[in-house]
Design a protein around this motif. Structure first.
Motif, mmCIF file in Angstrom:
data_model
loop_
_atom_site.group_PDB
_atom_site.id
_atom_site.type_symbol
_atom_site.label_atom_id
_atom_site.label_comp_id
_atom_site.label_asym_id
_atom_site.label_seq_id
_atom_site.Cartn_x
_atom_site.Cartn_y
_atom_site.Cartn_z
ATOM 1 N N THR A 15 0.817 -1.213 0.000
ATOM 2 C CA THR A 15 0.000 0.000 0.000
ATOM 3 C C THR A 15 0.851 1.264 0.000
ATOM 4 N N ASN A 154 -8.603 6.296 -4.117
ATOM 5 C CA ASN A 154 -8.099 5.653 -2.897
ATOM 6 C C ASN A 154 -8.486 6.415 -1.626
ATOM 7 N N THR A 274 -7.013 2.229 3.385
ATOM 8 C CA THR A 274 -5.859 1.414 3.754
ATOM 9 C C THR A 274 -6.317 0.235 4.610
#
Length: 316
Positions: A15, A154, A274
């Protein structure tokens, strides 16, 4: 045997694109991260990461591993959300906040978090939206309350509240109760949000016209400073009505009726998608409920302000 710590470490390395970033996020050392990844690759019998001088990327096997790792970590997050006693949640959430929120319901949020999540600590940073977004992307903060929503693939968003903007000024400027045109307003300095912010660009565009004198824009990242300059009669402020309720009620400022339209400011809670966001999402949920209940319970404008709004197309 593969454990959750190794899977989580792998997911954070991919990530964040680096071993160092994963080490900082997991509060450990880079050698410890390397050891976990090496152990995971040994147990899986396949190379999972391709490392070069600039970044770390998953191999074909690593990309396949990512699919399952995300599902496992996601299921763990769902399990904790469903079963865990939130009051037992521990850790630190780094919160970035626009100053408009500071002047409205941030103190109540801090109290609510302290009551419902007593073992969770907040580290609060105040900044303008462009800086908060940059810091969120750099993983320097975990959650941002800023202008939004932020349309990035994201980033996850929850709308918090809308704050109408108003033109306000000290009664000492003697602007009266009539409808003011852009020419009337352009005679005065305009006080507003700092450069590189959406409100500044909107205000600048209203007065940056060839038929008007060059605009005098006084800006500050401190809304307390903006309010003080306005009450001192330095110029006309363009500011959310909600944060000058007291000054309007006490007569230090008056709401101006104009023929200009300044869009309301929409604030959102934003965080990165995340692996471990349970604490972040929990605080975002608290903020959404608090912001909306505050707006429902306490109208943003007084009855006198409401009358001025009805008289002004700029505020409709």
């Amino acid at each position: 045997m593969v454990d959750f710590k190794s899977i989580e470490t792998f997911l954070w390395v991919v990530t964040l694109g680096s071993f160092g970033g994963a080490a900082r996020k997991l509060n450990t050392t880079q050698p410890a991260i390397s050891q976990r990844i090496s152990q995971l690759e040994a147990e899986m019998g396949v190379k999972l990461l391709q490392r070069d001088s600039r970044s770390v990327t998953p191999t074909p096997g690593g990309r396949q591993m990512m699919l399952y790792a995300e599902k496992l970590i996601g299921l763990r997050r769902e399990m904790m959300a469903a079963v865990m006693d939130r009051s037992a949640m521990r850790g630190i959430v780094r919160l970035g906040v626009s100053e408009t929120i500071v002047h409205t319901w941030l103190p109540q949020l801090i109290e609510r978090v302290a009551t419902t999540l007593p073992n969770l600590s907040l580290e609060i940073e105040i900044d303008i939206t462009p800086n908060l977004r940059a810091r969120l992307m750099a993983q320097e903060i975990d959650l941002a309350f800023c202008l939004g929503p932020w349309p990035a693939s994201n980033v996850r968003n929850r709308v918090l509240c809308d704050y109408p903007n108003s033109f306000v000024a000290s009664p000492s400027l003697k602007l009266g109760d009539g409808l003011l045109t852009v020419r009337d307003l352009a005679k005065f300095a305009i006080i507003t949000f700092p450069r590189k912010t959406q409100p500044y660009e909107i205000v600048r565009s209203l007065f940056n016209r060839p038929d008007l004198p060059s605009p005098r824009l006084h800006t500050s990242a401190s809304l307390a400073t903006v309010i003080r300059m306005a009450t001192d009669g330095i110029g006309i402020a363009v500011i959310p009505t909600a944060i000058v309720e007291r000054e309007l009620a006490e007569g230090q400022l008056q709401l101006l009726s104009t023929d200009l339209h300044v869009p309301a400011l929409t604030f959102s809670a934003s965080w990165l998608a995340t692996p471990d966001t349970l604490a972040t999402e929990t605080i975002a949920d608290i903020a959404v409920k608090l912001a909306q209940s505050e707006m429902d319970a306490t109208p943003e404008i007084s009855a006198a302000t409401a009358g001025a709004r009805r008289a002004s197309p700029a505020l409709r």
